[in-house]
Design a protein around this motif. Structure first.
Motif, PDB file in Angstrom:
ATOM      1  N   UNK A 244       0.870  -1.158   0.000  1.00 39.42           N
ATOM      2  CA  UNK A 244       0.000   0.000   0.000  1.00 39.42           C
ATOM      3  C   UNK A 244       0.913   1.216   0.000  1.00 39.42           C
ATOM      4  N   UNK A 245       0.440   2.324  -0.582  1.00 40.22           N
ATOM      5  CA  UNK A 245       1.324   3.480  -0.737  1.00 40.22           C
ATOM      6  C   UNK A 245       1.466   4.270   0.570  1.00 40.22           C
ATOM      7  N   UNK A 246       2.419   5.197   0.528  1.00 40.93           N
ATOM      8  CA  UNK A 246       2.689   6.011   1.723  1.00 40.93           C
ATOM      9  C   UNK A 246       2.297   7.476   1.506  1.00 40.93           C
ATOM     10  N   UNK A 247       1.599   7.740   0.390  1.00 41.42           N
ATOM     11  CA  UNK A 247       1.192   9.127   0.098  1.00 41.42           C
ATOM     12  C   UNK A 247       0.195   9.627   1.141  1.00 41.42           C
ATOM     13  N   UNK A 248       0.047  10.943   1.184  1.00 39.48           N
ATOM     14  CA  UNK A 248      -0.888  11.666   2.058  1.00 39.48           C
ATOM     15  C   UNK A 248      -1.028  11.037   3.450  1.00 39.48           C
TER      16      UNK A 248
ATOM     17  N   UNK B 205      12.718   9.960   4.842  1.00 35.87           N
ATOM     18  CA  UNK B 205      11.948   9.830   3.599  1.00 35.87           C
ATOM     19  C   UNK B 205      12.459   8.575   2.900  1.00 35.87           C
ATOM     20  N   UNK B 206      11.565   7.627   2.614  1.00 36.82           N
ATOM     21  CA  UNK B 206      12.023   6.349   2.048  1.00 36.82           C
ATOM     22  C   UNK B 206      12.012   6.337   0.518  1.00 36.82           C
ATOM     23  N   UNK B 207      13.035   5.727  -0.049  1.00 30.99           N
ATOM     24  CA  UNK B 207      13.101   5.476  -1.494  1.00 30.99           C
ATOM     25  C   UNK B 207      13.461   4.025  -1.748  1.00 30.99           C
ATOM     26  N   UNK B 208      13.996   3.760  -2.916  1.00 31.51           N
ATOM     27  CA  UNK B 208      14.325   2.377  -3.275  1.00 31.51           C
ATOM     28  C   UNK B 208      15.818   2.129  -3.398  1.00 31.51           C
ATOM     29  N   UNK B 209      16.554   3.162  -3.821  1.00 32.46           N
ATOM     30  CA  UNK B 209      17.988   2.965  -4.078  1.00 32.46           C
ATOM     31  C   UNK B 209      18.773   4.151  -3.529  1.00 32.46           C
ATOM     32  N   UNK B 210      20.065   3.966  -3.408  1.00 26.98           N
ATOM     33  CA  UNK B 210      20.921   5.065  -2.968  1.00 26.98           C
ATOM     34  C   UNK B 210      20.849   6.232  -3.943  1.00 26.98           C
ATOM     35  N   UNK B 211      20.738   5.911  -5.244  1.00 24.33           N
ATOM     36  CA  UNK B 211      20.657   6.972  -6.250  1.00 24.33           C
ATOM     37  C   UNK B 211      19.411   7.816  -6.040  1.00 24.33           C
ATOM     38  N   UNK B 212      18.255   7.170  -5.881  1.00 21.82           N
ATOM     39  CA  UNK B 212      17.048   8.009  -5.765  1.00 21.82           C
ATOM     40  C   UNK B 212      17.029   8.758  -4.437  1.00 21.82           C
ATOM     41  N   UNK B 213      17.671   8.204  -3.405  1.00 27.22           N
ATOM     42  CA  UNK B 213      17.725   8.932  -2.125  1.00 27.22           C
ATOM     43  C   UNK B 213      18.555  10.209  -2.285  1.00 27.22           C
ATOM     44  N   UNK B 214      19.657  10.127  -3.026  1.00 28.63           N
ATOM     45  CA  UNK B 214      20.450  11.342  -3.246  1.00 28.63           C
ATOM     46  C   UNK B 214      19.734  12.321  -4.168  1.00 28.63           C
ATOM     47  N   UNK B 215      18.962  11.785  -5.108  1.00 27.44           N
ATOM     48  CA  UNK B 215      18.128  12.640  -5.959  1.00 27.44           C
ATOM     49  C   UNK B 215      17.139  13.397  -5.067  1.00 27.44           C
ATOM     50  N   UNK B 216      16.514  12.691  -4.143  1.00 31.94           N
ATOM     51  CA  UNK B 216      15.599  13.316  -3.176  1.00 31.94           C
ATOM     52  C   UNK B 216      16.327  14.403  -2.392  1.00 31.94           C
ATOM     53  N   UNK B 217      17.528  14.101  -1.936  1.00 32.88           N
ATOM     54  CA  UNK B 217      18.285  15.090  -1.156  1.00 32.88           C
ATOM     55  C   UNK B 217      18.468  16.392  -1.929  1.00 32.88           C
ATOM     56  N   UNK B 218      18.859  16.262  -3.199  1.00 31.98           N
ATOM     57  CA  UNK B 218      19.107  17.472  -3.991  1.00 31.98           C
ATOM     58  C   UNK B 218      17.802  18.252  -4.160  1.00 31.98           C
TER      59      UNK B 218
ATOM     60  N   UNK C 268       1.055  20.394  -0.641  1.00 35.39           N
ATOM     61  CA  UNK C 268       1.809  19.166  -0.376  1.00 35.39           C
ATOM     62  C   UNK C 268       3.106  19.127  -1.159  1.00 35.39           C
ATOM     63  N   UNK C 269       4.104  18.510  -0.590  1.00 35.07           N
ATOM     64  CA  UNK C 269       5.395  18.427  -1.250  1.00 35.07           C
ATOM     65  C   UNK C 269       5.253  17.547  -2.512  1.00 35.07           C
ATOM     66  N   UNK C 270       5.620  18.106  -3.641  1.00 30.91           N
ATOM     67  CA  UNK C 270       5.404  17.392  -4.910  1.00 30.91           C
ATOM     68  C   UNK C 270       6.531  16.443  -5.221  1.00 30.91           C
ATOM     69  N   UNK C 271       6.742  15.492  -4.342  1.00 24.84           N
ATOM     70  CA  UNK C 271       7.841  14.540  -4.530  1.00 24.84           C
ATOM     71  C   UNK C 271       7.427  13.205  -3.921  1.00 24.84           C
ATOM     72  N   UNK C 272       7.272  12.181  -4.745  1.00 21.83           N
ATOM     73  CA  UNK C 272       6.859  10.884  -4.194  1.00 21.83           C
ATOM     74  C   UNK C 272       7.144   9.765  -5.166  1.00 21.83           C
ATOM     75  N   UNK C 273       7.481   8.590  -4.634  1.00 20.10           N
ATOM     76  CA  UNK C 273       7.669   7.398  -5.461  1.00 20.10           C
ATOM     77  C   UNK C 273       6.524   6.422  -5.120  1.00 20.10           C
ATOM     78  N   UNK C 274       6.052   5.711  -6.107  1.00 16.92           N
ATOM     79  CA  UNK C 274       5.043   4.664  -5.844  1.00 16.92           C
ATOM     80  C   UNK C 274       5.519   3.724  -4.735  1.00 16.92           C
ATOM     81  N   UNK C 275       6.790   3.392  -4.805  1.00 20.83           N
ATOM     82  CA  UNK C 275       7.314   2.367  -3.875  1.00 20.83           C
ATOM     83  C   UNK C 275       7.975   2.942  -2.626  1.00 20.83           C
ATOM     84  N   UNK C 276       7.775   4.240  -2.383  1.00 19.62           N
ATOM     85  CA  UNK C 276       8.343   4.817  -1.160  1.00 19.62           C
ATOM     86  C   UNK C 276       7.787   4.081   0.058  1.00 19.62           C
TER      87      UNK C 276
END
Ligand code: PLP
Length: 456
Positions: free
Chosen positions: A84-88, A114-127, A319-327
């Motif tokens: 199940x998703x983690x949105x809202x 904030x959860x992601x799937x990979x180290x790459x997407x976590x750093x993308x989130x950071x930026x 709302x913060x416009x940043x989310x992954x389906x699999x967060x």
């Protein structure tokens, strides 16, 4: 079970392998294996060949292979609720529990994960969070990120730019303009042979100051670094480095992102590398050791200072416009909870400290005096052997000679996996934390044998 020749054909015809020389793979020139199973520090291929994996996959299977507790937790979560998703504001028991477990272990000034799937997407989130933060604060010019040459932060557009290795830029039109690089904290490769470690640290700091001066502090948002350079060569920082760098960053109001994808959850013998080096991060990147790679899961741990601004920003902007389906994917989260419990129950970080220092000590004893070994270095359960053509002049082999890859291949033929690091003739070791002293002995003895086979 499929026949090996059938599998090889399907592999060649269909599978685009990451970080692979595609033409050599197509010609059948690469030594590659189809792995079937694993237990503790060993993996086994389809033909029953057993190997001691002294790189823990890609330094990620920290608790070792075949852990029943984690497999059971994954299966139970998949049965009860696979997704199940983690949105809202949604969550699961596993994702909420894991966020608490992470914050309980993180440095004191950290606030949320904030959860992601990979180290790459976590750093993308950071930026993205850094840019959002500076926009909310009304400083839209303060956006550039400083990274170090030899740093590794992922393979995406921004994260591949942050990565300071030529291979990850070449022909990809990277780095992007928002990323600037500074000196690698790599004492062994310092330009001036007579420079002391302290002088080299001062040089790195001066380079950083000069870069900030050139670009203008009001254009620089953040600095990102791994506590110990990983993929760039497994290089602990020179003495006093992090203390001095942090002083500069504070002076210019530049945020610090500590990329703990490799070092987080015990690899250096402390829960986080930040503890080890006294780092006060604004953001911490986590991935690999969070689940020991039993499921893909990463995170950006956000510090108190940024969190307050982000929270306030949503009142003004929605709302913060940043989310992954699999967060915060429930299966990943369940794997993370079971993994962190196991790390504690088996006291694996203590074993890591003990066997990691034993591995580094015995590797130094076995190879430190070899004519073509420039340096044996490491920290915690990380160890590297760097090869040189000549010790006195510290000259290096030609990359085309493939000295590092040849030694890794010879070691592999003797059933021990180490990694030929991508830039320079460096053999990297990052075993699971459950490595025993007897296994460390095997790694060292076989490495010495492989070095003798290739270099004499
Ligand atoms: N950051 C560091 C320090 C890493 O070592 C890696 C991967 O090795 C990454 C980020 C990227 O992680 P991923 O490969 O999961 O995208």
């Amino acid at each position: 079970m499929l026949r090996n020749d059938q599998l090889a054909e399907w592999d060649r015809d269909n599978f685009f392998h990451p970080s692979t020389h595609l033409a050599q793979f197509a010609r059948g020139e690469l030594t590659h294996r189809v792995i079937k199973t694993g237990t503790n520090c060993h993996i086994e291929d389809r033909d029953g060949n057993k190997m001691l994996d002294a790189f823990a996959g890609l330094y990620c299977v920290n608790v070792g292979y075949g852990r029943q507790d984690i497999a059971d937790a994954i299966a139970a979560q998949a049965k009860e609720l696979a997704y199940y998703h983690a949105y809202v504001g949604h969550g699961t028991e596993a994702s909420i529990t894991l966020s608490k477990m992470i914050l309980d272990r993180a440095p004191a000034n950290m606030s949320k994960v904030y959860f992601g799937q990979s180290g790459s997407d976590a750093n993308e989130t950071n930026v993205k969070l850094i840019w959002y933060y500076n926009n909310i604060l009304g400083r839209p010019e303060k956006k550039k990120i400083i990274s170090r040459w030899r740093g590794y932060h992922g393979s995406g557009l921004v994260t591949g730019s942050l990565t300071g290795l030529e291979l990850f830029h070449k022909k990809f039109d990277l780095p992007l303009a928002q990323v600037v690089h500074t000196e690698a904290p790599y004492y062994f490769r310092r330009a001036d042979l007579d420079q002391s470690e302290e002088q080299f640290t001062a040089h790195c700091v001066a380079e950083l100051e000069a870069l900030i001066e050139r670009e203008g502090a009001d254009t620089i948002a953040a600095f990102i670094g791994e506590p110990v350079l990983g993929t760039g060569g497994i290089v602990p920082p020179p003495v006093g480095y992090w203390t001095a760098i942090q002083k500069v960053l504070k002076k210019h109001d530049i945020l610090l992102v500590v990329d703990e994808v490799v070092t987080g959850f015990g690899r250096l013998g402390t829960m986080f590398g930040s503890e080890h080096y006294g780092l006060e991060a604004d953001l911490i990147t986590i991935a690999k050791g969070l689940t020991s790679a039993y499921a893909p899961l990463s995170g950006s741990i956000v510090g108190e200072k940024m969190w307050k601004v982000l929270e306030q920003g949503t009142d003004e902007n929605g709302p913060i416009g940043h989310g992954w389906t699999y967060s915060a994917h429930p299966i990943g989260a369940a794997a993370g909870v079971a993994n962190l419990k196991l790390l504690d129950e088996l006291d694996l970080i203590a074993n890591n400290r003990d066997v990691g220092s034993y591995l580094n000590k015995t590797m130094t004893e076995a190879l430190g005096d070899h004519a073509n070994v420039g340096e044996v270095r490491g920290e915690g359960m990380l160890c590297a052997v760097e090869f040189v053509k000549d010790r006195d002049s510290r000259s290096f082999f030609d990359a085309a000679d493939k000295v590092g890859p040849q030694i890794a291949a010879a070691l592999g033929a003797d059933a021990v996996i180490a990694r030929a690091m991508p830039q320079g003739d460096i053999l990297g070791f990052a075993p699971p934390f459950c490595l025993t002293r007897a296994e460390a002995d095997e790694v060292v003895q076989k490495t010495a044998k492989a070095v003798k086979t290739v270099l004499g």
